[in-house]
Design a protein around this motif. Structure first.
Motif, short mmCIF file in Angstrom:
data_model
loop_
_atom_site.label_atom_id
_atom_site.label_comp_id
_atom_site.label_asym_id
_atom_site.label_seq_id
_atom_site.Cartn_x
_atom_site.Cartn_y
_atom_site.Cartn_z
N UNK A 102 26.23 35.93 -11.57
CA UNK A 102 27.31 35.54 -12.47
C UNK A 102 27.15 36.25 -13.80
N UNK A 103 28.22 36.89 -14.25
CA UNK A 103 28.25 37.50 -15.58
C UNK A 103 29.41 36.90 -16.35
N UNK A 148 20.29 34.57 -11.77
CA UNK A 148 19.73 34.83 -13.08
C UNK A 148 19.76 36.30 -13.47
N UNK A 149 20.19 37.18 -12.58
CA UNK A 149 20.29 38.60 -12.93
C UNK A 149 21.61 38.93 -13.62
N UNK A 150 22.47 37.92 -13.80
CA UNK A 150 23.71 38.12 -14.54
C UNK A 150 23.48 38.18 -16.04
N UNK A 181 23.20 28.24 -17.71
CA UNK A 181 23.71 29.39 -18.47
C UNK A 181 22.58 30.09 -19.22
N UNK A 182 21.57 29.34 -19.62
CA UNK A 182 20.43 29.93 -20.32
C UNK A 182 19.69 30.94 -19.47
N UNK A 232 31.92 25.26 -11.18
CA UNK A 232 31.82 26.67 -10.80
C UNK A 232 30.37 27.13 -10.88
N UNK A 233 29.73 26.86 -12.01
CA UNK A 233 28.35 27.30 -12.21
C UNK A 233 27.42 26.62 -11.21
#
Length: 315
Positions: free
Chosen positions: A273-274, A178-180, A301-302, A262-263
């Motif tokens: 993930x960015x 979540x730091x992306x 993604x949120x 992937x996610x």
């Protein structure tokens, strides 16, 4: 987190299963399904940690990768299936889903093997058993396995409308993912392409830079890559950047499902993930919010928008 009524009911069922195992009960299990972010994995992990028997807990993507590896090394799918459940009484699957006919054929054999060996199983899923392998061209072929699931396992819906990933802070084990950042621009790459060896073939990444691996969406999700490839790569790179992410409603179904895989893999490994995309989150993936099998992609993604830490870039 304080549990809601639906979660407390599901926990009570898991508690009853734990008590049955404690007095020597064998076989059976629970199929726990419901919407994204409802706490299914949390409840399963709580149950798994509290049961003192020989056991295994595995993400569904990793299970299939391990199964194929064992089948290749042993030369027999039957022996590989035996090895997967050898010596255990409890098997827990996270994010159980069947979208591909080849996976369905493998899973049919797995289910028969598990039931025959009286292994107790707990799975989490976003869909009820009747919605597994939803493609109408192939669904009927998996109906016998669906009927086996409904006959042998207790099917529990974890209802409720709250996606707990969307409220409050991310779980401790999700904080790196979540730091992306989700960037509303396609992005440009500062670096040279690098050819990576993945299994017996190669995959081109856009760059290796500042400890991160960069991939073009079309290269990573538009070709013949699989969840096994992502599982291989995630052990080698703990920071990923994917650029050129399109409006997903314009991409092929296969590319979107690969992106979801992937996610899933990166989320499960808690890898940062960015993304650089052709629009904002709502434009890119908003239509997936209620899509069967893909709603969790939007939910995950949120998290990127809610915990933004910019990856250093010279763009």
């Amino acid at each position: 987190m304080r549990l809601d009524e639906e979660q407390l009911s599901a926990r009570a069922s898991l508690d009853a299963l734990r008590a049955r195992i404690a007095i020597g009960g064998i076989g059976g299990g629970i199929y726990l399904w419901g919407g994204v972010g409802r706490g299914k994995t949390m409840l399963m992990d709580e149950f798994y940690d509290s049961v003192p028997v020989a056991k295994r807990r595995i993400h569904f993507h990793q299970f299939f990768a391990d199964l194929h590896t064992h089948a290749h090394s042993l030369g027999s799918m039957g022996e590989a299936l035996d090895q997967v459940v050898a010596g255990i009484r409890l098997l827990c699957f996270d994010e159980f889903h069947i979208d591909d006919i080849a996976d369905a054929q493998f899973m049919a054999r797995v289910l028969e093997n598990i039931v025959a060996k009286d292994v107790t199983v707990v799975v989490t899923s976003n869909v009820p058993p009747c919605d597994l392998l939803p493609n109408p061209l192939f669904h009927d072929q998996f109906v016998p396995s669906i009927e086996l699931i409904e006959r042998v396992w207790e099917v529990i819906e974890l209802g409720g409308a709250v996606d707990y990933r969307m409220v409050g802070e991310p779980r401790q084990q999700d904080r790196r993912f979540a730091s992306g950042v989700f960037h509303s621009s396609a992005g440009t790459v500062d670096g040279e392409p690098v050819e990576l060896t993945v299994g017996s073939r190669t995959l081109m990444c856009s760059a290796l830079r500042d400890g991160a691996v960069w991939f073009d969406f079309d290269v990573l999700c538009g070709g013949s890559t699989s969840a096994a490839d992502y599982l291989d790569l995630v052990t080698r790179f703990d920071e990923w950047v994917i650029h050129g992410v399109p409006i997903l409603s314009t991409a092929t179904e296969f590319a979107v499902r690969r992106f979801g895989n992937v996610v899933d893999v990166l989320y499960d490994a808690d890898v940062r993930l960015t993304l650089f995309a052709e629009g904002g989150l709502e434009d890119v993936a908003g239509h997936l919010r209620g899509a069967a099998g893909l709603a969790r992609l939007f939910s995950r993604l949120s998290l990127l928008q809610s915990m933004g830490v910019m990856v250093r870039s010279e763009q």
